[in-house]
Design an enzyme around this catalytic site. Structure first.
Site, PDB file in Angstrom:
ATOM      1  N   GLU A  16       0.848  -1.193   0.000  1.00  0.00           N
ATOM      2  CA  GLU A  16       0.000   0.000   0.000  1.00  0.00           C
ATOM      3  C   GLU A  16       0.882   1.242   0.000  1.00  0.00           C
ATOM      4  O   GLU A  16       2.095   1.157   0.214  1.00  0.00           O
ATOM      5  CB  GLU A  16      -0.944  -0.006   1.202  1.00  0.00           C
ATOM      6  CG  GLU A  16      -0.245  -0.087   2.537  1.00  0.00           C
ATOM      7  CD  GLU A  16      -1.219  -0.263   3.689  1.00  0.00           C
ATOM      8  OE1 GLU A  16      -2.373   0.198   3.586  1.00  0.00           O
ATOM      9  OE2 GLU A  16      -0.835  -0.862   4.704  1.00  0.00           O
ATOM     10  N   LYS A  18       2.920   4.467   1.015  1.00  0.00           N
ATOM     11  CA  LYS A  18       3.586   4.973   2.211  1.00  0.00           C
ATOM     12  C   LYS A  18       3.316   6.476   2.275  1.00  0.00           C
ATOM     13  O   LYS A  18       3.863   7.253   1.496  1.00  0.00           O
ATOM     14  CB  LYS A  18       5.086   4.714   2.166  1.00  0.00           C
ATOM     15  CG  LYS A  18       5.822   5.262   3.384  1.00  0.00           C
ATOM     16  CD  LYS A  18       7.316   5.030   3.270  1.00  0.00           C
ATOM     17  CE  LYS A  18       8.051   5.607   4.462  1.00  0.00           C
ATOM     18  NZ  LYS A  18       7.925   7.083   4.553  1.00  0.00           N
ATOM     19  N   ARG A  39      -1.163  13.605  16.245  1.00  0.00           N
ATOM     20  CA  ARG A  39      -0.237  12.763  17.007  1.00  0.00           C
ATOM     21  C   ARG A  39       0.285  13.470  18.248  1.00  0.00           C
ATOM     22  O   ARG A  39       0.496  12.858  19.288  1.00  0.00           O
ATOM     23  CB  ARG A  39       0.945  12.352  16.112  1.00  0.00           C
ATOM     24  CG  ARG A  39       1.831  11.291  16.730  1.00  0.00           C
ATOM     25  CD  ARG A  39       3.081  11.069  15.904  1.00  0.00           C
ATOM     26  NE  ARG A  39       2.784  10.627  14.557  1.00  0.00           N
ATOM     27  CZ  ARG A  39       2.626   9.366  14.193  1.00  0.00           C
ATOM     28  NH1 ARG A  39       2.691   8.411  15.108  1.00  0.00           N
ATOM     29  NH2 ARG A  39       2.385   9.036  12.943  1.00  0.00           N
ATOM     30  N   GLU A  73      -4.169   9.440   7.444  1.00  0.00           N
ATOM     31  CA  GLU A  73      -3.207  10.451   7.016  1.00  0.00           C
ATOM     32  C   GLU A  73      -3.977  11.509   6.233  1.00  0.00           C
ATOM     33  O   GLU A  73      -4.775  11.182   5.349  1.00  0.00           O
ATOM     34  CB  GLU A  73      -2.125   9.842   6.109  1.00  0.00           C
ATOM     35  CG  GLU A  73      -1.216   8.841   6.797  1.00  0.00           C
ATOM     36  CD  GLU A  73      -0.006   9.474   7.453  1.00  0.00           C
ATOM     37  OE1 GLU A  73       0.229  10.679   7.234  1.00  0.00           O
ATOM     38  OE2 GLU A  73       0.703   8.759   8.182  1.00  0.00           O
ATOM     39  N   LYS A 193       3.442  -5.135   4.143  1.00  0.00           N
ATOM     40  CA  LYS A 193       2.974  -5.697   5.410  1.00  0.00           C
ATOM     41  C   LYS A 193       2.686  -7.179   5.247  1.00  0.00           C
ATOM     42  O   LYS A 193       2.153  -7.599   4.223  1.00  0.00           O
ATOM     43  CB  LYS A 193       1.713  -4.980   5.898  1.00  0.00           C
ATOM     44  CG  LYS A 193       1.950  -3.551   6.344  1.00  0.00           C
ATOM     45  CD  LYS A 193       0.679  -2.912   6.865  1.00  0.00           C
ATOM     46  CE  LYS A 193       0.942  -1.478   7.308  1.00  0.00           C
ATOM     47  NZ  LYS A 193      -0.295  -0.798   7.740  1.00  0.00           N
ATOM     48  N   LYS A 217      11.297   2.583   0.137  1.00  0.00           N
ATOM     49  CA  LYS A 217      11.370   3.986  -0.252  1.00  0.00           C
ATOM     50  C   LYS A 217      11.878   4.094  -1.672  1.00  0.00           C
ATOM     51  O   LYS A 217      12.780   3.378  -2.098  1.00  0.00           O
ATOM     52  CB  LYS A 217      12.266   4.763   0.709  1.00  0.00           C
ATOM     53  CG  LYS A 217      11.780   4.743   2.151  1.00  0.00           C
ATOM     54  CD  LYS A 217      12.358   5.861   2.971  1.00  0.00           C
ATOM     55  CE  LYS A 217      11.757   7.188   2.607  1.00  0.00           C
ATOM     56  NZ  LYS A 217      12.171   8.283   3.493  1.00  0.00           N
TER      57      LYS A 217
END
Length: 256
Positions: A16, A18, A39, A73, A193, A217
């Protein structure tokens, strides 16, 4: 403790997006969105409930009546960012340097009606009470758990790929670049994952992150510039070091 995995059976994975934007947690009680928090610093959180409720793809009510703590997010699409800055230039308002800062600033505005016009989007990817939810709902895979959020009305990653084994993961990453060119927001990689939730506890955690998830990345973006001049600096020891002055270049929303 050493974990013994049976590699005679393929291990399924999920790929998925990032996201590296602004983390927000949505708290639902009896099917109602009662609070949205950022957060924070681990002790104190910012309450952004009023602003979050103006965002179109966030459900304020869901069919699930038990407490649900959805992690998201916040993203500003590139098209919305360009429109925001274009309007700011015309009106003499604030021009943002990058979409991430624009999204973060938009979520913290005192006037929620302004936030409503910023066209922010959210993507659900986790639950604060994940273990409680998956046990109650008898979920055995990460895919099924996140797909339940989609059924409740949350938007999840538009790129959500289940791979039967690591070979399919590698092939999907190699073929991802055509997908990346169609995305209307910035991402800096993908998250891999392990899909089988029965393995998560055995795989475990480090002090900072779970071992059952790892980030892939993207390679750093490389662009060319010109050397304008070279100066020579003399250090206190007498060493002479050449220093190049480069033509400024805009890369990844920063002028270097």
């Amino acid at each position: 403790r050493v974990l013994a995995l049976d590699f005679s059976h393929p291990i399924p994975y999920v790929l998925e997006f990032k996201f590296d934007w602004l983390w927000v947690e949505l708290i639902y009680k009896n099917g109602e969105l009662v609070q949205a928090i950022t957060r924070g610093n681990g002790i104190e959180w910012e309450d952004v409930t009023m602003n979050v409720k103006t965002i179109k793809n966030i459900p304020t009510t869901i069919a699930y009546k038990d407490q649900l703590e959805v992690r998201w997010e916040v993203v500003m699409p590139l098209s919305a960012f360009e429109a925001l800055n274009a309007n700011a230039r015309k009106s003499g308002g604030k021009v943002f340097s990058n979409p991430r800062n624009a999204a973060s600033g938009s979520l913290r505005l005192l006037d929620a009606s302004v936030t409503a016009g910023r066209n922010l989007k959210f993507f659900a990817y986790d639950l604060a009470n994940f273990e409680e939810f998956r046990t109650k709902e008898q979920k055995t895979t990460y895919v099924d758990t996140i797909k339940d959020l989609e059924k409740f009305g949350f938007e999840i990653s538009s790129y959500f790929v289940r791979c039967k084994n690591i070979s399919e993961v590698i092939a999907s990453i190699e073929n991802f670049w055509d997908v990346k060119s169609t995305i209307d927001f910035d991402i800096d990689g993908l998250v891999i994952k392990e899909d089988d939730l029965s393995l998560w506890q055995d795989i475990g955690f480090t002090a900072h992150h779970p071992r059952f998830a790892i980030a892939y990345k993207f390679p750093a973006e490389i662009l060319s510039t010109r050397i304008l001049s070279v100066e020579h600096q003399v250090w206190r020891t007498g060493t002479i070091t050449p220093v190049a002055n480069l033509e400024p270049i805009f890369i990844w929303w920063v002028t270097v």
